[in-house]
Write a protein that holds these residues in place. Structure first.
Motif, PDB file in Angstrom:
ATOM      1  N   VAL A 114     -19.695  14.216  -8.694  1.00 39.63           N
ATOM      2  CA  VAL A 114     -19.768  15.421  -7.862  1.00 39.63           C
ATOM      3  C   VAL A 114     -20.025  15.008  -6.422  1.00 39.63           C
ATOM      4  O   VAL A 114     -19.482  15.574  -5.486  1.00 39.63           O
ATOM      5  CB  VAL A 114     -20.883  16.353  -8.372  1.00 39.63           C
ATOM      6  CG1 VAL A 114     -21.039  17.560  -7.470  1.00 39.63           C
ATOM      7  CG2 VAL A 114     -20.596  16.785  -9.805  1.00 39.63           C
ATOM      8  N   ASN A 115     -20.914  14.018  -6.259  1.00 41.91           N
ATOM      9  CA  ASN A 115     -21.166  13.384  -4.970  1.00 41.91           C
ATOM     10  C   ASN A 115     -21.656  11.962  -5.255  1.00 41.91           C
ATOM     11  O   ASN A 115     -21.530  11.486  -6.375  1.00 41.91           O
ATOM     12  CB  ASN A 115     -22.159  14.191  -4.116  1.00 41.91           C
ATOM     13  CG  ASN A 115     -23.478  14.445  -4.837  1.00 41.91           C
ATOM     14  OD1 ASN A 115     -24.022  13.558  -5.504  1.00 41.91           O
ATOM     15  ND2 ASN A 115     -23.999  15.652  -4.717  1.00 41.91           N
ATOM     16  N   GLU A 116     -22.233  11.308  -4.264  1.00 38.95           N
ATOM     17  CA  GLU A 116     -22.622   9.911  -4.444  1.00 38.95           C
ATOM     18  C   GLU A 116     -23.705   9.728  -5.504  1.00 38.95           C
ATOM     19  O   GLU A 116     -23.767   8.697  -6.169  1.00 38.95           O
ATOM     20  CB  GLU A 116     -23.118   9.329  -3.115  1.00 38.95           C
ATOM     21  CG  GLU A 116     -23.228   7.816  -3.115  1.00 38.95           C
ATOM     22  CD  GLU A 116     -23.573   7.270  -1.751  1.00 38.95           C
ATOM     23  OE1 GLU A 116     -24.767   7.298  -1.402  1.00 38.95           O
ATOM     24  OE2 GLU A 116     -22.659   6.834  -1.038  1.00 38.95           O
ATOM     25  N   GLN A 117     -24.564  10.743  -5.671  1.00 36.19           N
ATOM     26  CA  GLN A 117     -25.666  10.618  -6.623  1.00 36.19           C
ATOM     27  C   GLN A 117     -25.426  11.307  -7.964  1.00 36.19           C
ATOM     28  O   GLN A 117     -25.950  10.871  -8.978  1.00 36.19           O
ATOM     29  CB  GLN A 117     -26.963  11.204  -6.016  1.00 36.19           C
ATOM     30  CG  GLN A 117     -27.686  10.280  -5.048  1.00 36.19           C
ATOM     31  CD  GLN A 117     -27.023  10.259  -3.681  1.00 36.19           C
ATOM     32  OE1 GLN A 117     -26.579  11.277  -3.192  1.00 36.19           O
ATOM     33  NE2 GLN A 117     -26.932   9.083  -3.081  1.00 36.19           N
ATOM     34  N   VAL A 118     -24.689  12.390  -7.988  1.00 35.39           N
ATOM     35  CA  VAL A 118     -24.585  13.230  -9.188  1.00 35.39           C
ATOM     36  C   VAL A 118     -23.257  13.031  -9.898  1.00 35.39           C
ATOM     37  O   VAL A 118     -22.190  13.045  -9.270  1.00 35.39           O
ATOM     38  CB  VAL A 118     -24.759  14.722  -8.830  1.00 35.39           C
ATOM     39  CG1 VAL A 118     -24.604  15.602 -10.069  1.00 35.39           C
ATOM     40  CG2 VAL A 118     -26.120  14.949  -8.181  1.00 35.39           C
ATOM     41  N   ARG A 119     -23.345  12.850 -11.227  1.00 32.22           N
ATOM     42  CA  ARG A 119     -22.148  12.752 -12.062  1.00 32.22           C
ATOM     43  C   ARG A 119     -22.310  13.687 -13.253  1.00 32.22           C
ATOM     44  O   ARG A 119     -23.395  13.811 -13.824  1.00 32.22           O
ATOM     45  CB  ARG A 119     -21.936  11.325 -12.558  1.00 32.22           C
ATOM     46  CG  ARG A 119     -21.776  10.325 -11.443  1.00 32.22           C
ATOM     47  CD  ARG A 119     -21.227   9.017 -11.921  1.00 32.22           C
ATOM     48  NE  ARG A 119     -22.120   8.310 -12.818  1.00 32.22           N
ATOM     49  CZ  ARG A 119     -21.842   7.104 -13.313  1.00 32.22           C
ATOM     50  NH1 ARG A 119     -20.702   6.513 -13.016  1.00 32.22           N
ATOM     51  NH2 ARG A 119     -22.690   6.501 -14.114  1.00 32.22           N
TER      52      ARG A 119
END
Length: 198
Positions: A114-119
């Motif tokens: 979803v972004n660099e931290q969230v999957r």
């Protein structure tokens, strides 16, 4: 004062660049190893051990500790696939006996960033070698039982604190059938897992 602010700003910018580069380098690798462990909660009750101090502990189809290892494969910028093999167990023991529900899950999971931290993602979980074992005083509470191999579904999200560590919250649906019988137990559970990437 301005000199201090400029120094702090430069240090902050350098830190962000180093962190960003570290993330990029970790994300660019096509294959990474995974080691993970976590706690799981839920499922149906298989047995309850009563202790002499008045306490008790239930063994459930969705508990309690899972360990696993495997690999993650990068398929483009946003998509990854994880393949792991693990050991999942819920047990209790005392000086006069023990009860244990153990199984060996194989998982194939896909994730989208979803972004660099969230999957976010999910996949399938194949469970083999599931069995309920009891010894000593535990034998009077729970029989030794083998379960058929089964397949479950995993839905999860992961927050990556760094390129090397992520924390996953998951929900799993699965059923366990006692071998040679129609007896079935729900193994649905939630889990909080820590992933170490290398």
């Amino acid at each position: 004062m301005n000199h201090v602010l400029r120094t702090l700003s430069a240090a902050s910018l350098l830190s962000m660049l180093v962190t960003g580069t570290a993330h990029a380098q970790a994300d660019d690798r096509p294959v990474r190893g995974i080691l993970g462990a976590g706690l799981t909660f839920g499922g149906e009750k298989l047995a309850t051990a009563q202790f002499t101090n008045g306490g008790s502990q239930s063994i459930r189809t969705g508990g309690l500790v899972q360990f696993y290892g495997g690999a993650e494969f990068r398929l483009g910028t946003l998509v990854t696939v994880q393949a792991t093999a693990g050991y999942h167990v819920d047990d209790t023991s005392a000086s006069n006996g023990s009860i244990r529900f153990s199984r060996w899950p194989l998982e194939l999971l896909g994730h989208v960033a979803v972004n660099e931290q969230v999957r976010l993602g999910g996949g399938i979980r194949y469970i083999n070698g599931a069995k309920l074992n009891a010894s000593g005083a535990g034998s009077s509470i729970a029989p030794n039982v083998d379960f058929d191999a089964t397949t479950g579904v995993v839905i999860e999200g992961e927050y990556r604190f760094s390129p090397s560590f992520g924390l996953k919250l998951r929900y799993v649906t699965e059923d366990y059938t006692v071998k040679g019988t129609p007896s079935k137990f729900k193994g649905n559970h939630v889990g909080l897992m820590g992933n170490f990437y290398f």
